[in-house]
Motif scaffolding. Structure first.
Motif, PDB file in Angstrom:
ATOM      1  N   LEU A  33       3.102  -5.220  38.032  1.00 39.54           N
ATOM      2  CA  LEU A  33       1.705  -4.843  37.781  1.00 39.54           C
ATOM      3  C   LEU A  33       0.778  -6.042  37.607  1.00 39.54           C
ATOM      4  O   LEU A  33       1.194  -7.113  37.174  1.00 39.54           O
ATOM      5  N   THR A  34      -0.494  -5.800  37.925  1.00 40.31           N
ATOM      6  CA  THR A  34      -1.535  -6.763  37.570  1.00 40.31           C
ATOM      7  C   THR A  34      -1.887  -6.552  36.096  1.00 40.31           C
ATOM      8  O   THR A  34      -1.476  -5.547  35.484  1.00 40.31           O
ATOM      9  N   GLN A  89      -3.630  -3.258  35.617  1.00 41.03           N
ATOM     10  CA  GLN A  89      -2.712  -2.115  35.618  1.00 41.03           C
ATOM     11  C   GLN A  89      -1.878  -2.050  34.334  1.00 41.03           C
ATOM     12  O   GLN A  89      -1.578  -0.962  33.829  1.00 41.03           O
ATOM     13  N   ARG A 101      -6.535  -9.712  38.210  1.00 40.46           N
ATOM     14  CA  ARG A 101      -5.750  -9.408  39.410  1.00 40.46           C
ATOM     15  C   ARG A 101      -5.166 -10.681  40.022  1.00 40.46           C
ATOM     16  O   ARG A 101      -4.832 -10.720  41.192  1.00 40.46           O
ATOM     17  N   LYS A 130       0.828 -10.679  39.705  1.00 30.85           N
ATOM     18  CA  LYS A 130       1.546  -9.510  39.202  1.00 30.85           C
ATOM     19  C   LYS A 130       2.788  -9.972  38.461  1.00 30.85           C
ATOM     20  O   LYS A 130       3.264 -11.083  38.666  1.00 30.85           O
TER      21      LYS A 130
END
Lengths: 362, 326
Positions: free
Chosen positions: B6-7, B10, B180, B183
């Motif tokens: 995930l970023t 997220q 972003r 990740k």
């Protein structure tokens, strides 16, 4: 009924009891039996006496700077009497009568303004927020508290007090706007006591009334004679019931007058005339209630003398208790910042204790 | 449960979702937070999943958002509000300073304000005026507030969960440059990273680099470069600006004998001064060199075309490393 009938844009003011003690029978709330009125009158006399005691203590160095209540007893006691004990109260800084009537012990109130943090702690079941000194900032808390009640589908409402000066603050706008948008069960009570320290109401806003501001936020506003206990009770009761039923917020403008100075550090003779103050003395909320009770045969000089004597004893006892209360401990200076103290706080506390020991040796 | 890659956006979203599912008192709100899911999409899908009473849009008013949060928290809720950009926080600052931070003390523990105020902050994404400042020192200087800044998706989730469960107001500053940027594997299960604990994220022996937020990666890069030149850097991710983890920072500097503090915030009165003073007061003569700071400047944050000049970078960090090694 008051909310619909009295148009703030037409400067219509709800009044049930006039300054001569005459009342409008058809508007008199059924709750206002002679016994109840007498009880509320006694509360008002008591809180005025407490206020005067605080002033006396301040003048002799036994109390800190505070904002006297004198003149606003009906606005506070009338509205508080319309609340349930489970309702929340979010005061400004002049609410001795409202806060104590809602459960804050008078000695606690005294202690805080005396500068002792022991007076910061209210009993757990008392739903009153602390006095809020930054003008107008507390109204938003009332909106949040009442939104929480609404989300949980509880029937509690929140009453918040503020002054005419507060209506110029951005927080007033944001609170009124949020309350309107979220339709929160909030009763906004503006005690328009005509002055924000020295600045008169006319220089605070170009609106004819403060009550009319509610219209812009999409809920009712009503102008009430704030020195009329009956009107304050009746209108607050209607607003509270409306809020409880999911009808949303109401703004009540209690048109009143601060008979004393803004605070003990203020000299109001600099910005208002004796003539003006004397005019308002005739509209004193206690005086008109006395006249009303006299007309009903429920007030005599003997009764008043006995009342004064009893209450004085009570106030003396409170004063004694307050002055005998020790200051907060060094520990409690550091222990309420967070649920768990940080390392720095623990170190700073230890340091202060050590320094105090040294200082006391000298 | 599996891990997801995930970023940071997220990961924060996952933390919010899981906390809302776990505790019905948790409310998420702010400007554009409900229907749209936030301008950075951090709150995406929450309104759909939990309904408009749990995740909602507010009128455009930061003092209102913070002040209402205080009331909600006092009356039993767990508000997690968003200020759209930290540049607009100052409308809300008065509420945080005058009330949120002191309610526990002001009521001797009877009323508390367990709220989280989230906001994206910092430079590096070529944003417009008022969108790139790093003013964490102001929050950290406010008694009674906790200030948390994650530097990875994993930490963002764990720290946010800890913030939501904390009994006191937490300012949760999200470095939007990292939203972003990369990740990372983030566990699906719920876990939390304690507030007030820094982490040694790279071990070294010659000098300690101390940073948080987006500057952690800059330090990482500088450390890699230093390695090539034979200098071993330890990197400490502060993670919580207030309360500061003295123990971890001091243990590391005690070991290396040298420290460089790196932050985006303006230099004067910045958190670097506090950290540097703490190190000097405690380790003093044991230091092999005076503590150095690599920071933003005491200037108004430049607009996007020259924003890079303001930001500390590996070159500047290396220069400071060389200075303490020399």
């Amino acid at each position: 009924m008051f909310l619909e009938k009295y148009d703030p844009l037409k400067n219509q003011m709800v009044q049930i009891l006039d300054q001569d003690g005459n009342h409008k029978e058809d508007l008199l709330p059924k709750e206002m039996t002679d016994d109840v009125v007498k009880d509320l009158y006694e509360q008002m006399v008591f809180y005025r006496m407490c206020d005067k005691r605080m002033l006396k203590m301040q003048r002799t160095g036994r109390m800190g700077t505070f904002a006297p209540l004198e003149g606003q007893e009906a606005a506070q006691i009338g509205s508080e009497f319309a609340m349930k004990k489970t309702d929340w109260m979010v005061p400004a800084f002049r609410e001795l009568a409202a806060m104590c009537a809602h459960g804050v012990p008078v000695e606690t109130f005294f202690l805080f303004w005396r500068g002792n943090e022991i007076g910061s702690k209210y009993p757990k079941d008392v739903k009153v927020l602390p006095s809020s000194i930054p003008v107008g900032s507390q109204m938003l808390h009332a909106v949040g508290i009442s939104l929480a009640s609404k989300l949980r589908k509880e029937k509690d409402i929140t009453v918040t007090y503020f002054g005419d000066g507060a209506t110029s603050e951005g927080d007033f706008h944001e609170a009124m706007n949020f309350a309107g948008v979220f339709k929160t069960p909030t009763v906004f009570i503006c005690q328009n006591n005509q002055y924000a320290i020295s600045v008169p109401r006319s220089k605070q806003t170009a609106s004819e009334t403060i009550a009319q501001k509610a219209i812009a936020y999409g809920f009712p506003g009503v102008l009430v004679d704030g020195n009329d206990l009956f009107a304050m009770f009746a209108v607050t009761k209607e607003a509270a019931e409306r809020a409880r039923k999911g009808g949303g917020p109401t703004l009540i403008e209690a048109y009143t007058y601060r008979l004393a100075d803004h605070t003990t550090a203020d000299d109001s003779t600099k910005y208002r005339t004796q003539e003006e103050v004397d005019g308002w003395r005739k509209r004193d909320p206690l005086l008109r209630l006395q006249k009303y009770l006299f007309k009903k045969g429920a007030w005599t000089e003997k009764y008043e003398a006995a009342l004064q004597e009893n209450l004085l004893k009570k106030v003396d006892e409170i004063t004694e208790k307050v002055e005998a209360t020790a200051d907060q401990t060094v520990d409690s200076m550091f222990d309420y910042l967070f649920a768990e103290p940080t390392q720095e706080l623990l170190e700073q506390k230890a340091y202060l204790k050590k320094m105090l020991e040294l200082e006391n040796k000298k | 449960m599996a891990n997801q890659v995930l970023t940071m956006v997220q990961a924060i979203n996952m933390a919010l979702k899981q906390e809302m599912a776990r505790d019905s008192r948790v409310l998420v709100f702010g400007e554009d937070v409900g229907f749209e899911g936030g301008v950075f999409r951090v709150t995406e899908g929450l309104q759909k999943e939990f309904g408009p009473e749990r995740c909602f849009d507010t009128p455009l008013a930061e003092a209102g958002i913070a002040g209402m949060s205080i009331g909600l928290a006092i009356n039993g809720m767990r508000p997690v509000c968003e200020i759209q950009f930290s540049g607009f926080f100052f409308e809300a600052y008065s509420q945080m300073m005058c009330h949120a931070s002191r309610m526990r003390n002001r009521t001797r523990g009877v009323l508390t304000v367990p709220m989280v105020l989230r906001m994206p902050y910092g430079g590096g994404i070529k944003a417009l005026e008022h969108h790139s400042e790093s003013m964490e020192a102001i929050m950290a200087h406010t008694q009674g507030l906790k200030v948390v800044i994650p530097s990875t998706p994993f930490d963002a989730k764990g720290l946010l969960i800890a913030a939501i469960r904390d009994g006191d107001p937490v300012i949760f500053m999200e470095p939007k440059r990292l939203y972003r940027a990369f990740k990372q594997e983030v566990p699906e299960e719920d876990y939390f990273i304690p507030i007030g604990r820094a982490a040694v994220i790279a071990e070294g022996s010659d000098v300690t680099l101390i940073a948080w937020g987006a500057m952690v990666r800059e330090c990482y890069e500088a450390a890699a470069q230093a390695q090539k030149e034979g200098i071993s850097c330890e990197v400490v991710d502060v993670r919580t600006i207030s309360p500061l983890d003295h123990e971890t920072i001091l243990a590391s500097v005690k070991k290396t004998g040298r420290a460089v503090v790196v932050h985006e915030a303006p230099r004067s009165y910045g958190p670097g001064a506090e950290i540097s003073a703490t190190i000097s007061e405690t380790l003093g003569g044991a230091l092999k060199a005076p503590v150095q700071r690599v920071t933003g400047f005491d200037v108004i944050m430049p607009l996007l075309r020259t924003e890079d000049r303001y930001m500390p970078n590996p070159v500047r960090i290396m220069e400071a490393v060389k200075k303490v090694i020399a």
